[in-house]
Scaffold this active site. Structure first.
Site, PDB file in Angstrom:
ATOM      1  N   CYS A   2      13.902   1.844 -42.830  1.00  0.00           N
ATOM      2  CA  CYS A   2      13.045   1.608 -43.998  1.00  0.00           C
ATOM      3  C   CYS A   2      12.780   0.112 -44.050  1.00  0.00           C
ATOM      4  O   CYS A   2      13.367  -0.649 -43.289  1.00  0.00           O
ATOM      5  CB  CYS A   2      13.761   1.999 -45.289  1.00  0.00           C
ATOM      6  SG  CYS A   2      14.296   3.719 -45.321  1.00  0.00           S
ATOM      7  N   ARG A  28       7.885   0.291 -40.650  1.00  0.00           N
ATOM      8  CA  ARG A  28       9.287   0.718 -40.720  1.00  0.00           C
ATOM      9  C   ARG A  28       9.453   2.033 -41.494  1.00  0.00           C
ATOM     10  O   ARG A  28      10.546   2.590 -41.551  1.00  0.00           O
ATOM     11  CB  ARG A  28      10.138  -0.358 -41.397  1.00  0.00           C
ATOM     12  CG  ARG A  28      10.146  -1.679 -40.671  1.00  0.00           C
ATOM     13  CD  ARG A  28      11.067  -2.664 -41.361  1.00  0.00           C
ATOM     14  NE  ARG A  28      12.443  -2.246 -41.290  1.00  0.00           N
ATOM     15  CZ  ARG A  28      13.260  -2.477 -40.279  1.00  0.00           C
ATOM     16  NH1 ARG A  28      12.843  -3.176 -39.252  1.00  0.00           N
ATOM     17  NH2 ARG A  28      14.497  -2.040 -40.288  1.00  0.00           N
ATOM     18  N   TRP A  74      11.470   5.552 -44.970  1.00  0.00           N
ATOM     19  CA  TRP A  74      11.406   6.519 -43.871  1.00  0.00           C
ATOM     20  C   TRP A  74      12.579   7.438 -44.130  1.00  0.00           C
ATOM     21  O   TRP A  74      13.738   7.075 -43.912  1.00  0.00           O
ATOM     22  CB  TRP A  74      11.534   5.795 -42.534  1.00  0.00           C
ATOM     23  CG  TRP A  74      11.608   6.722 -41.378  1.00  0.00           C
ATOM     24  CD1 TRP A  74      12.718   7.062 -40.662  1.00  0.00           C
ATOM     25  CD2 TRP A  74      10.530   7.434 -40.783  1.00  0.00           C
ATOM     26  NE1 TRP A  74      12.379   7.948 -39.674  1.00  0.00           N
ATOM     27  CE2 TRP A  74      11.051   8.190 -39.718  1.00  0.00           C
ATOM     28  CE3 TRP A  74       9.157   7.507 -41.048  1.00  0.00           C
ATOM     29  CZ2 TRP A  74      10.260   9.005 -38.922  1.00  0.00           C
ATOM     30  CZ3 TRP A  74       8.377   8.321 -40.243  1.00  0.00           C
ATOM     31  CH2 TRP A  74       8.921   9.048 -39.201  1.00  0.00           C
ATOM     32  N   ASN A 100      18.175  -0.079 -46.641  1.00  0.00           N
ATOM     33  CA  ASN A 100      17.743   0.407 -45.332  1.00  0.00           C
ATOM     34  C   ASN A 100      19.008   0.671 -44.535  1.00  0.00           C
ATOM     35  O   ASN A 100      19.860  -0.216 -44.423  1.00  0.00           O
ATOM     36  CB  ASN A 100      16.892  -0.672 -44.638  1.00  0.00           C
ATOM     37  CG  ASN A 100      16.699  -0.399 -43.161  1.00  0.00           C
ATOM     38  OD1 ASN A 100      16.593   0.757 -42.752  1.00  0.00           O
ATOM     39  ND2 ASN A 100      16.655  -1.448 -42.361  1.00  0.00           N
ATOM     40  N   GLY A 101      19.147   1.887 -43.989  1.00  0.00           N
ATOM     41  CA  GLY A 101      20.348   2.212 -43.219  1.00  0.00           C
ATOM     42  C   GLY A 101      20.841   3.595 -43.582  1.00  0.00           C
ATOM     43  O   GLY A 101      20.133   4.366 -44.231  1.00  0.00           O
ATOM     44  N   GLU A 464       9.479  11.940 -16.620  1.00  0.00           N
ATOM     45  CA  GLU A 464       9.125  11.151 -17.801  1.00  0.00           C
ATOM     46  C   GLU A 464       8.524   9.799 -17.380  1.00  0.00           C
ATOM     47  O   GLU A 464       7.580   9.304 -18.004  1.00  0.00           O
ATOM     48  CB  GLU A 464      10.363  10.972 -18.699  1.00  0.00           C
ATOM     49  CG  GLU A 464      10.176  10.089 -19.923  1.00  0.00           C
ATOM     50  CD  GLU A 464       9.103  10.540 -20.908  1.00  0.00           C
ATOM     51  OE1 GLU A 464       8.553  11.648 -20.763  1.00  0.00           O
ATOM     52  OE2 GLU A 464       8.776   9.749 -21.813  1.00  0.00           O
ATOM     53  N   LYS A 468       4.780   8.558 -18.522  1.00  0.00           N
ATOM     54  CA  LYS A 468       4.495   7.271 -19.185  1.00  0.00           C
ATOM     55  C   LYS A 468       3.395   6.547 -18.418  1.00  0.00           C
ATOM     56  O   LYS A 468       2.489   5.971 -19.014  1.00  0.00           O
ATOM     57  CB  LYS A 468       5.751   6.369 -19.242  1.00  0.00           C
ATOM     58  CG  LYS A 468       6.814   6.796 -20.214  1.00  0.00           C
ATOM     59  CD  LYS A 468       6.520   6.478 -21.658  1.00  0.00           C
ATOM     60  CE  LYS A 468       5.938   7.597 -22.442  1.00  0.00           C
ATOM     61  NZ  LYS A 468       6.622   8.784 -22.786  1.00  0.00           N
ATOM     62  N   GLU A 471      -0.053   8.176 -19.027  1.00  0.00           N
ATOM     63  CA  GLU A 471      -0.539   8.008 -20.397  1.00  0.00           C
ATOM     64  C   GLU A 471      -1.114   6.629 -20.665  1.00  0.00           C
ATOM     65  O   GLU A 471      -2.150   6.500 -21.296  1.00  0.00           O
ATOM     66  CB  GLU A 471       0.635   8.182 -21.375  1.00  0.00           C
ATOM     67  CG  GLU A 471       1.032   9.566 -21.668  1.00  0.00           C
ATOM     68  CD  GLU A 471       2.186   9.554 -22.655  1.00  0.00           C
ATOM     69  OE1 GLU A 471       1.988  10.019 -23.767  1.00  0.00           O
ATOM     70  OE2 GLU A 471       3.287   9.061 -22.316  1.00  0.00           O
ATOM     71  N   HIS A 487       8.479  19.539   0.996  1.00  0.00           N
ATOM     72  CA  HIS A 487       7.854  20.865   0.953  1.00  0.00           C
ATOM     73  C   HIS A 487       6.361  20.764   0.609  1.00  0.00           C
ATOM     74  O   HIS A 487       5.773  21.742   0.153  1.00  0.00           O
ATOM     75  CB  HIS A 487       8.590  21.755  -0.055  1.00  0.00           C
ATOM     76  CG  HIS A 487      10.016  21.990   0.330  1.00  0.00           C
ATOM     77  ND1 HIS A 487      10.388  22.738   1.422  1.00  0.00           N
ATOM     78  CD2 HIS A 487      11.183  21.513  -0.198  1.00  0.00           C
ATOM     79  CE1 HIS A 487      11.713  22.753   1.536  1.00  0.00           C
ATOM     80  NE2 HIS A 487      12.213  21.990   0.558  1.00  0.00           N
ATOM     81  N   LYS A 587      -0.892  10.796 -31.570  1.00  0.00           N
ATOM     82  CA  LYS A 587       0.560  10.747 -31.797  1.00  0.00           C
ATOM     83  C   LYS A 587       1.115  12.126 -32.145  1.00  0.00           C
ATOM     84  O   LYS A 587       2.229  12.450 -31.799  1.00  0.00           O
ATOM     85  CB  LYS A 587       0.846   9.739 -32.923  1.00  0.00           C
ATOM     86  CG  LYS A 587       2.312   9.469 -33.149  1.00  0.00           C
ATOM     87  CD  LYS A 587       2.911   8.650 -32.017  1.00  0.00           C
ATOM     88  CE  LYS A 587       4.407   8.597 -32.052  1.00  0.00           C
ATOM     89  NZ  LYS A 587       4.981   8.356 -30.713  1.00  0.00           N
TER      90      LYS A 587
HETATM   91  C1  F6R Z   1       4.366  11.396 -24.574  1.00  0.00           C
HETATM   92  C2  F6R Z   1       4.175  11.999 -25.875  1.00  0.00           C
HETATM   93  C3  F6R Z   1       3.811  13.433 -25.955  1.00  0.00           C
HETATM   94  C4  F6R Z   1       4.725  14.142 -26.960  1.00  0.00           C
HETATM   95  C5  F6R Z   1       4.268  15.597 -27.152  1.00  0.00           C
HETATM   96  C6  F6R Z   1       5.198  16.343 -28.088  1.00  0.00           C
HETATM   97  O1  F6R Z   1       4.622  10.033 -24.643  1.00  0.00           O
HETATM   98  O2  F6R Z   1       4.333  11.346 -26.878  1.00  0.00           O
HETATM   99  O3  F6R Z   1       3.901  14.039 -24.709  1.00  0.00           O
HETATM  100  O4  F6R Z   1       6.023  14.093 -26.477  1.00  0.00           O
HETATM  101  O5  F6R Z   1       2.970  15.618 -27.670  1.00  0.00           O
HETATM  102  O6  F6R Z   1       5.217  15.763 -29.338  1.00  0.00           O
HETATM  103  P1  F6R Z   1       6.381  16.047 -30.362  1.00  0.00           P
HETATM  104  O7  F6R Z   1       7.638  15.541 -29.783  1.00  0.00           O
HETATM  105  O8  F6R Z   1       5.975  15.360 -31.625  1.00  0.00           O
HETATM  106  O9  F6R Z   1       6.421  17.560 -30.545  1.00  0.00           O
END
Ligand code: F6R
Length: 592
Positions: A2, A28, A74, A100-101, A464, A468, A471, A487, A587
């Site tokens: 927060c 935050r 948050w 915050n915490g 992963e 990254k 993306e 293969h 997001k």
């Molecule tokens: C990758 C990314 C997406 C999410 C995916 C699932 O960096 O952010 O691949 O991981 O859209 O999202 P959540 O975890 O919110 O269900």
């Protein structure tokens, strides 16, 4: 996570300035906001919602007085509601606190205080603080001593700012494991979660350490230790620009969030007792299915390796969007674990609703009050705090931390839990090598294709790492189980193709190195991730990113992802892309 602010001003109304400062801390937290200012009594305006909406609704700056405290929330304990918003007060409403915490032992304290007659208004852990201060002030202590006694009783992390109507012209701040800084202007004094929040008013900053308290008064600021002894502190004069300030001095939210990962792991570890409780509530389980998308899917794959190798429980991992086509036969002995940072991903929610009809469900989620947390039978919270960058970073390491804690309790492997406590330091060591990774990124930024390889626990890390890269750099990246290269994909390895090999110490080490030799023989340029002490890797790879030699295969996923995030981040920056807002991505994906 927060944000908190407090100020004592001269000949100015405090509420508009507190509102301006707390708005800078919205990164935050953004689910609730509140301000308190005192005159003969304490006035509070607060509600759940984004700052601008709450301000429109209740006029946050319309409060009297030239001092006060403010908070942006948050949610961690108690869903976002007006009652759960900060500032929180004691029974009389004469003591106000922002925090915050996470207070780990709040339940015992709250029960004891209720027994003594205190009346609580919220579900938060924070509210025990004003009630404890009230109790100690009623015994004759002043605000400062009452806060000291209060902090003696609580376990966990905190940055607080508190004031009492009985002691006008005073704000007391204190910190442990959560950030708090002090701003020293001309006859005007501030506390805040970070310096950018107050930079419009002063750039003279004192950084508080754990176990320190600050007392703001009209006459100045005093920093003391927990024994009440005055400490002399250095004043830092910052020369940050407003844009730098918004991101805490970092160029992008993504890199800031990469740097916050040690804190995210630490905060999530504080969740261990609640996770143990969830484990105790679970029925007998014969099978586990993980369901998730994207990065959360990769965290789930690590879960599969953990549950199968440490517990021998058959575990599968299903992409949420595929669940309705390929759901395993579920029954009441199946635990279906949904992983989602947002808790609102449409594919994941659809699968959760289906699974709930016949199996026990558990959601591992970062956003309190989100749909997944309302619908699953059991919920575990990752404590990463809000993630603004679209690419998941700190929420991923928090998800992994939760899974490791879960499996530690389910398999009674307390040694694993102990090992997890070392991870934040491993991460900090990797971040100290950031310039080296940045330099590697600048040499590889023009490549068209990357391969990421690993075996066992390092295979999801490779996936992963590739995600990254795709993306945020728009470069084609493929993650492969290292043994699978021969293969088919080996046909794509040509002169100069970068292959990132994830090779921590452990049983997969030698076999992955053989795969590294295979790609080298076909002209690949190899970036190796492995132990600082790995001479074999050093002899095979063109570039090596060295990681603490104690990080073995089993625990490696949480630390080994950090260099891969950094590599993609710096390639993205080199290519002039905004890593915080990659094209075509959002997001939170609320469509199927
Ligand atoms: C990758 C990314 C997406 C999410 C995916 C699932 O960096 O952010 O691949 O991981 O859209 O999202 P959540 O975890 O919110 O269900």
């Amino acid at each position: 996570m927060c944000g908190i602010v407090g100020c004592i001003l001269k000949d100015k109304k405090a509420a508009p300035i507190l509102l301006e400062c707390v708005t800078k801390l919205e990164y935050r937290g953004y689910d609730s906001v509140g301000i308190a200012t005192p005159d003969s009594e304490i006035h509070i305006k607060k509600d759940q919602g984004k700052i601008k909406d709450v301000n429109k609704k209740i006029g946050l700056s319309n409060l009297p007085g030239d001092m006060g405290i403010a908070h942006v929330r948050w949610a961690t304990h108690g869903i976002p509601t007006k009652e759960n918003s900060h500032p929180h007060t004691d029974c009389s409403g004469n003591i106000a606190v922002v925090h915050n915490g996470i207070i780990e032992n709040y339940k015992e304290i709250k029960d004891a205080l209720i027994e003594e007659g205190h009346v609580f208004k919220s579900e938060t852990d924070t509210e025990v603080i004003p009630h404890l201060i009230e109790k100690f002030m009623a015994q004759g202590l002043d605000l400062e001593s009452a806060i000291r006694d209060t902090l003696d009783m609580i376990h966990g992390s905190y940055a607080i700012a508190a004031m009492a109507a009985a002691e006008p012209g005073k704000i007391v701040g204190a910190k442990k494991d959560s950030p708090l800084i002090v701003g020293k202007g001309i006859d005007e004094y501030f506390v805040a979660s970070d310096a950018p929040a107050i930079l419009n008013h002063t750039n003279n900053i004192i950084y508080l350490e754990d176990g320190e308290m600050v007392i703001l008064e009209r006459s100045g600021v005093t920093v003391k230790n927990m024994l009440g002894e005055v400490i002399k502190k250095e004043i830092h004069v910052l020369d940050w620009t407003p844009e730098m300030a918004e991101k805490g001095g970092f160029d992008h939210f993504m890199i800031k969030e990469i740097h916050e990962q040690g804190e995210s792991v630490r905060n999530t570890l504080m969740e261990a007792a609640d996770i143990e409780k969830v484990v105790n509530e679970l029925p007998d389980i014969e099978r586990i299915s993980f369901v998730a998308c994207g990065t959360s899917y990769h965290a789930s794959l690590i879960g599969k390796y953990l549950f199968e190798s440490l517990m021998g429980v058959p575990t599968d991992v299903i992409l949420a969007s595929e669940f309705k086509y390929s759901a395993p036969a579920l029954n009441d002995k199946t635990l279906v674990i949904f992983i989602s940072q947002s808790g609102e991903t449409a594919d994941t929610l659809k699968a959760l609703r289906l699974a709930k009809e016949s199996a026990e469900t558990l959601a591992i989620v970062n956003v309190l009050g989100s749909a997944a947390t309302r619908e699953a039978h059991h919920v575990i919270f990752t404590r990463a705090g809000p993630e603004i960058g679209v690419a998941a970073t700190k929420t991923y390491v928090s998800q992994l931390t939760c899974i490791y804690i879960l499996v530690s309790y389910m398999s009674n492997r307390m040694d694993l839990l102990e090992e997890l406590h070392k991870v934040p330091q491993y991460m900090e060591d990797i971040l100290a090598d950031e310039d080296h990774i940045k330099e590697i990124a600048s040499r590889y930024k023009d490549s068209q294709d990357f391969f990421f390889i690993g075996r066992g626990f390092s295979y999801p890390t490779a996936l992963e790492g590739a995600l990254k890269l795709k993306e945020i750099t728009y470069i084609h990246g493929e993650g492969y189980a290292a043994g699978e290269l021969k293969h088919g994909p080996l046909a794509l390895i040509d002169d100069g193709v970068p292959v990132v090999a994830v090779v921590p110490p452990g049983i997969s080490h030698d076999k992955t190195l053989s795969n590294v030799e295979e790609v080298r023989a076909r002209g690949a340029r190899v970036i190796g991730l492995g132990s600082h002490e790995d001479k074999l890797l050093k002899s095979e790879a063109d570039d090596v990113i060295g990681i603490n030699e104690s990080v073995n295969e089993l625990i490696s996923p949480i630390s080994y992802i950090v260099p891969l995030q950094l590599l993609s981040y710096y390639i993205s920056v080199e290519k002039g892309i905004d890593p915080d807002k990659p094209k075509n991505l959002a997001k939170c994906v609320t469509v199927e």
